[in-house]
Design a protein around this motif. Sequence first.
Motif, PDB file in Angstrom:
ATOM      1  N   SER A 613       0.805  -1.213   0.000  1.00  0.00           N
ATOM      2  CA  SER A 613       0.000   0.000   0.000  1.00  0.00           C
ATOM      3  C   SER A 613       0.836   1.260   0.000  1.00  0.00           C
ATOM      4  N   GLY A 614       2.048   1.174   0.436  1.00  0.00           N
ATOM      5  CA  GLY A 614       2.860   2.358   0.535  1.00  0.00           C
ATOM      6  C   GLY A 614       2.894   2.926   1.944  1.00  0.00           C
ATOM      7  N   TYR A 615       2.054   2.418   2.827  1.00  0.00           N
ATOM      8  CA  TYR A 615       2.031   2.926   4.202  1.00  0.00           C
ATOM      9  C   TYR A 615       3.065   2.216   5.054  1.00  0.00           C
ATOM     10  N   VAL A 616       3.946   2.973   5.665  1.00  0.00           N
ATOM     11  CA  VAL A 616       4.973   2.367   6.502  1.00  0.00           C
ATOM     12  C   VAL A 616       4.328   1.596   7.632  1.00  0.00           C
ATOM     13  N   ARG A 617       3.228   2.134   8.162  1.00  0.00           N
ATOM     14  CA  ARG A 617       2.621   1.468   9.306  1.00  0.00           C
ATOM     15  C   ARG A 617       2.151   0.067   8.958  1.00  0.00           C
ATOM     16  N   SER A 618       1.609  -0.079   7.750  1.00  0.00           N
ATOM     17  CA  SER A 618       1.144  -1.429   7.418  1.00  0.00           C
ATOM     18  C   SER A 618       2.329  -2.349   7.134  1.00  0.00           C
ATOM     19  N   TYR A 619       3.394  -1.773   6.583  1.00  0.00           N
ATOM     20  CA  TYR A 619       4.587  -2.611   6.376  1.00  0.00           C
ATOM     21  C   TYR A 619       5.116  -3.106   7.717  1.00  0.00           C
ATOM     22  N   ALA A 620       5.201  -2.197   8.663  1.00  0.00           N
ATOM     23  CA  ALA A 620       5.739  -2.573   9.971  1.00  0.00           C
ATOM     24  C   ALA A 620       4.827  -3.604  10.632  1.00  0.00           C
ATOM     25  N   ALA A 621       3.509  -3.375  10.486  1.00  0.00           N
ATOM     26  CA  ALA A 621       2.575  -4.354  11.045  1.00  0.00           C
ATOM     27  C   ALA A 621       2.784  -5.702  10.368  1.00  0.00           C
ATOM     28  N   GLY A 622       3.028  -5.678   9.062  1.00  0.00           N
ATOM     29  CA  GLY A 622       3.279  -6.916   8.334  1.00  0.00           C
ATOM     30  C   GLY A 622       4.492  -7.638   8.889  1.00  0.00           C
ATOM     31  N   MET A 623       5.532  -6.859   9.179  1.00  0.00           N
ATOM     32  CA  MET A 623       6.737  -7.486   9.728  1.00  0.00           C
ATOM     33  C   MET A 623       6.449  -8.113  11.087  1.00  0.00           C
ATOM     34  N   ALA A 624       5.780  -7.339  11.937  1.00  0.00           N
ATOM     35  CA  ALA A 624       5.497  -7.860  13.273  1.00  0.00           C
ATOM     36  C   ALA A 624       4.635  -9.108  13.173  1.00  0.00           C
ATOM     37  N   GLY A 625       3.595  -9.036  12.309  1.00  0.00           N
ATOM     38  CA  GLY A 625       2.744 -10.203  12.109  1.00  0.00           C
ATOM     39  C   GLY A 625       3.555 -11.373  11.599  1.00  0.00           C
ATOM     40  N   GLY A 626       4.474 -11.070  10.696  1.00  0.00           N
ATOM     41  CA  GLY A 626       5.311 -12.128  10.127  1.00  0.00           C
ATOM     42  C   GLY A 626       6.107 -12.838  11.188  1.00  0.00           C
ATOM     43  N   VAL A 627       6.690 -12.071  12.098  1.00  0.00           N
ATOM     44  CA  VAL A 627       7.464 -12.676  13.180  1.00  0.00           C
ATOM     45  C   VAL A 627       6.579 -13.641  13.962  1.00  0.00           C
ATOM     46  N   LEU A 628       5.384 -13.162  14.311  1.00  0.00           N
ATOM     47  CA  LEU A 628       4.483 -14.002  15.092  1.00  0.00           C
ATOM     48  C   LEU A 628       4.115 -15.273  14.335  1.00  0.00           C
ATOM     49  N   VAL A 629       3.707 -15.092  13.091  1.00  0.00           N
ATOM     50  CA  VAL A 629       3.252 -16.245  12.320  1.00  0.00           C
ATOM     51  C   VAL A 629       4.361 -17.273  12.215  1.00  0.00           C
ATOM     52  N   ILE A 630       5.557 -16.801  11.904  1.00  0.00           N
ATOM     53  CA  ILE A 630       6.651 -17.749  11.736  1.00  0.00           C
ATOM     54  C   ILE A 630       6.955 -18.459  13.051  1.00  0.00           C
TER      55      ILE A 630
END
Lengths: 644, 593
Positions: A613-630
Motif C-alpha cells: 500500500s505504501g504505508y509504513v505502518r502497514s509494512y511494519a505491522a506486516g513485519m510484526a505479524g510475520g514474526v508471530l506467524v513464523i
Amino acid sequence: MNDVIGLAPWLIGIPLIGAAILLLGGKATDRWGHWLGVAASAASGVIGFILMFRMIGTPAEERSVDHHLWTWLSAGGLDVDLGLRLDPLSLVFVMLVTFVGTLIHVYSVAYMDHDPHRRRFFAYLNLFVAAMLTLVLADSYLLLFVGWEGVGLASYLLIGFWDTGRPSARENAVAAKKAFVMNRIGDMGLIAAMALLFAGTGALDFATTLSDDTLGSLSEGTATAIGLCLLLAACGKSAQFPLQAWLGDAMAGPTPVSALIHAATMVTAGVYLMVRSGPILEAAPTAQLVVVIVGAVTLLFGAVVGTAKDDIKKALAASTMSQIGYMMLAAGLGPAGYAFAIFHLLTHGFFKAGLFLGAGSVMHAMGDQTDMRRFGGLSRFLPITWITMGLGWLAILGIPPFSGFWSKDGIIEAAFIPVEGQPWRAWVFGTVAVLGAGITAFYMTRLFFMTFGGRRPRWTENQHPHEGSPLMWWPLVFLGVGSAALGLVLGVGGTFVTWLEPVVGHAEHHEPVLPVPVIITSTLVVVVLGALLAFRMYAMSLVPEEAPRGSFLTRAARRDLYQDAANETLVLKPAHGVARLLQVGDRDVVDRGWSLLPQVLSWFGAVFRKAQSGYVRSYAAGMAGGVLVIAVVAWLVVGLGGAQ
Amino acid sequence: MTEFVAPEIDWLALAPLIVVLGAGVVGVLIEAFVPEKVRRTTQIVLALAALAGAFAFIAVLWPQIVVQPVQVVGGSLTLTPFALGAQGIIAVLAFLGVLVVADRTTTGQDAFAPAASAVPGTPYEDLARRSGLEQTEIYPLLLFAVGGMMLFASTDDLIVMFIALEVLSLPLYVLCATARRRRLLSQEAAAKYFLLGAFASALFIFGVALIYGFAGTVRLLEIAQRVQQGLPLEGMSVLLVSGVLLVVVGLLFKVGAVPFHAWTPDVYTGAPTPITGFMAACTKVAAVAALVEVLYRISIGVGGVSPDIMRQLQIVIVVVAILTMVVGTVVGMVQTDVKRLLAYSSIAHAGFLLVGIAGFNAPVQSSTLFYLLAYGLATIGAFAVVTLVRERRITSGTGEDNGPVGEGEGVVLGEATEIAQWAGLGRKAPWLTAAFALFLLSMAGIPLTAGFIAKFGAFTGATTGGLWWLAVLGVLASVVAVAFYVRVLVVMVFQKAPDEPESTGTEAVEAGLSTGSTSEDAVPTSGGAVSAGAAATLTKVRVTSAQRIVVTVVRSRGPAAVAIAVCAIATVILGVFPSPVLGLVEQASKFVP
C-alpha cells in the motif's frame, strides 16, 4: 574418424556465428544477410557430409565417438564435461537438419522476399539450426537440454515472427505464447528426469547413464519414473497427446518455419529423446507401454482432426502430429521399433517438408489464402508444386515404392510383433496403426484434391496463380525426389536398419502375429480404400458431370451423391462431430485450462499488490505479524512432530 | 601481579576494512579542503582506489586464511574463507557500483540531486540546480556503507554485527534520499527505509539481549559452546529460540525476505538507480553472509544437543524461503515498472538463496557465495542499463511533429522505467539490449549464464540437506520466474516503440503522461501528501499539447559502459567456464564458521 572429429564443433559453431552476425550486425547486413544465413547452414551441411563419409569408411563398432570439449562444472564430486557424441544416430539428424534446413533457407530467400525483417528471420533460422544440432550432438542430457531450450526459443521467436503489423498479429503472439507455455511443461519433465537420473546414477552423460552397469543398479520404479518424465518432455516438444494443442496454432508462423521446425526437425526431437534413452525405457516396461499408448492415441487423434481441417497448414499440422504418433509408437516398441522410428522420422522429414513448402508455394500463388475450400484446379497453374506435392502425397500414403512405404510399413509390422505375456498388445496396436494409415490416406487425398483437383476453381476474386521463383521450386524438386526415392535407397536390404545398429542394438527377429505379406496387403487395401473414399467425396462429387466413363457411371455417381448425403449424416457428421468435439474440447477445456493458470497467478499477484500500500505502518505491522506467524508455525510443526 | 598486555592485532587481517573506512574519512576531508573543480574527480579516484586496494589486500590474505582462519580483537573480526570471500565479492561489486554512480552520461548530469537537503519545489532547489551544484558526499557515504557491509559479513560478535548493521544502513538511508528526479518519491523511500530499518534493528538488538540472557555472551561460537555444554536448557530454551528468531528476522529484513520485504519495491523504486543497483547487490551479499554465519554457528551448538530447536530454526528458514520465492515471482509477474520488477526479482532471489541455506550443510556456503556473485553482477549490470534509458521531451512547433527524433533534440529527462516504454529498445540500442537480455537470462537461470550454475548450486544444497521437495519447489518457482523476465525481453525486442513514425502524436503524449506518474501500486501516500505534492517537484513531467515524450538511450561517458561490459562478460564467463571461480569459492566451506 578421429582426424576429422575436430570439425564437429563447427557444425554448431558456424550457424551460431551466422546468427550472431545477423542479429548484432544490424541494418548493415540487410542487403546480404539472407545469403549469409544460407551459406552458414550449407557450410554446416558440408561438414556433416565430410563426417558422414568418414563414418561410412569406419568399422561399425568404432562409429560412436565422444568428442570432449571442456569441463563445464567441477564442484563437490560433480563433474560435468561438455562434449559432442558422433554416432550413426546423431549423424542421421545432422544430415536431415542441415540438408532440409539449407533447402528451406534457400526457399525462404524468395518466400520472405518482401518482408522488411528478412534478415532477422534468417538469424532465427540459423539460431535454430545451431540449437537443433546441439540437441542431437550432445553427449549428455545436460547439453541436450541446452539445445532443447534453444530450439524452443527459436521456435517461439519464429512462431511469433509476424506479431506486428499484420491483421493476425495478436493471434500470432498468442500462438507463440501458447507454444512457449506448453513447452515449459515438457521442459519440467526433462528437468525432473535429469534430477532423478542424477540422483540415481550420479551422472548425466550418455556414456555413463545408458551403460548396462548403471542401469542395472537402478530400481525399476526409478527407471519408470525417469522414463515417464522423459516422455512428458517428449510430449511437449513433439506435440503428443495430451500436450498437442500448440502445434496447430504454431502454424501462425511463416510457412518455411512450419516446414523446418514444426514438421521436419524440432517436433521430432521427442522421438530422438525416446530412441536415445532407449536403454532406460527398456529397463522400465511400464513406461514403454505408456509411450506406445501415447503414440497410438496421438496417431488416431491427429488423423481424425486432420479430416476436419480446411486450413491447408492446419491439416498438415494435424498430419505431422499423427505421423509423429507413429514414430512414438515405434520408439516404445523397443529395439525392433527404434530403427523404424528414426527411418520414418527421416522420410517424414523429407516428404512433410516438401508438402509444407508446397503449401507455402500454393499460398504464395493465392495471396496467402490458406482455406482449401477456396483452392481447386491448381494443377494446371502450379505444375511443379503439383507434381512435387503429389510425390509427397504418395509417400505419406505409403504407396510402394515411395519413401513412406518403407518406413511406415516397418512400424506397422513391428507393432504386430507379439509381446510376451500381453498378447492383446500386438493386435490392438497393430490394428490402430493400420487404421491410422487408412485415415491418413483419406485426409491427405482430400487435401491433395481439394487443392489441385477439379476443373472448377473456387478461388476468391482476382487470383492469378503462378509458380514462384526458381529459388522456391528447386527446393521443392529436391524434396520431391527425396520423398520418392529415399525410402527405396535406404530401405531395400535393410541398409538403414544396419546403419543404426551400433546405436540402437540388434533387434532379435520375431514373427508378427500375422504373416508379413498379409500385413502389407491389408495395409495397402485400407490405404487405397481411404484414398478412394476421399477421391470420391472431394474430387468427384463436387463436379459429378465429369465422371470419367459413360452414363451408367454418371447415374452411379448420382446415386453416390445420395450416398454422400447419407454418409454425411451417418458417417461424416458423427466423424466431424467427433472431430469438432475434439477441437472444441481442445479449445475450451485444454486451452482455457492453460490460460487460466496465468490468470490465477496474476490474480494472486494483484492481491499481493494491494498489500503493497505504501504505508509504513502497514509494512511494519506486516513485519510484526510475520514474526508471530513464523514463530507459531515453527512451534506448531515441531510440537506436532514431537507428539508423534 | 597484573601486567598490562597490549593486545596483539593482526593489522593485515584488518587492512581491507581500514582501507575502505579510512578512505571514507579522507573523503569527508576532501569535501572540506579540495577545490570544487577537482573534488568530484578526486572522490571518484579515491573511492575506486580504496575498493581496488581492499580487494588487493583480500587477495593477499586469501592463501593464508584458507589454511588457517584468524580472529582479530577477540573475535570482533573473524576471518574465515567464507567471510573473506564475501568481503571480496562486496569489494568487486562495490567497485562496479561506483563506476555506475560516477557516470554522468552525455547529458552531463549524474543521478543525484544538486542539493539533497533542499525542500523539493522551493526556490533554493531551483537555485542549486541552476548554479550547477553537485553532491560529491555520496562517495564517502558509499565507502562507509561498504566498510559496514564488509564488517557485517565477517564478525563473530553480535554487538559488532549490530554496529556494522548500522554503519552500513545509515549511509544507505541518506543515499536513498538523494535522487535528482522524482525527489519526493526518493525522500519518501528513504524515510520508509529508515523507519522500517530502525524497526528491524530494534528486533535484532532485542534478540541479542535475549540470547545474552541465555548464554551470558554475545559471541556466536561461545553461544554454541554454552548450548553444547548443556546449560539449563529446560525452560531456558525459549530465550534462545526467541532470541535467535529475532536476530534472524533482523537479518532477513536486510536480505529482503518475505514477510520482511515490503520496503524493497518502494525503496528500490525511489532511490537513485545507481544506488539501487549498488544496494541491491552489495547489501544482499553482506546480509546473506551474516545470516549464514549466524545460522550455521548457532546450528553447530544446537544441532547435536537439541534437535527440536534445530528443526524450529530450519522450519523458519524453509517457511520464509517458500514465501519469498512465491511472492517474489508471482507479484513480479504483474509489475509494470522495470525498477519494481527488478526489486521483486531481487526478492525472489533471496528466496532461492534461502532454499540453499535451509539445507544446513557446509558446501552450501560455497554455492551461496557463487550465487551472490552471479546475482550481484547481473543486478548491477541491469540497473546500470536502466540508468541509460531515458525520457526525452520534444517541444514541437518546428512543423515536424511526429517525425523521427534526432540526436540531442529536446530535453533529456529522467529514466523511462515503465516496461511498455522499453518497446523497440532492441532496435534503438542493440548492444545495450543484448546486455540487459543477458542479465535477465542470468537472473532467470538459463544455462550457460552464471545464474544457472548459481541456482544449480543452491538447489543442490537443499537436496543434500534432505530437503529435496524444497528444491523441487525452487525449480518450479524459477520456471515461473522465467516468464516475467521473458516478458520484458519480448517487449524490448519484438514490440515496436510507440514513438516510431507510425504512431500518432497523441499516443506518444499519452505514453509519456502515464510515465510521469508513478506506477500504479507505487502511489506513495504515506502522510497523504506525496501524490499531490509530486506535482510541485522540479522533475514533474509536464506535457503540454505542444510537447511529447519519447524514449531515448543516452550514451554513457564511459564508466557505466565499462561496468555493464564487465558484468556481461563476467556473467558469460561464469556461466561457460565456471570451474576456476567454483574452485575458489569451494575453499570457502572448508571451515565451518
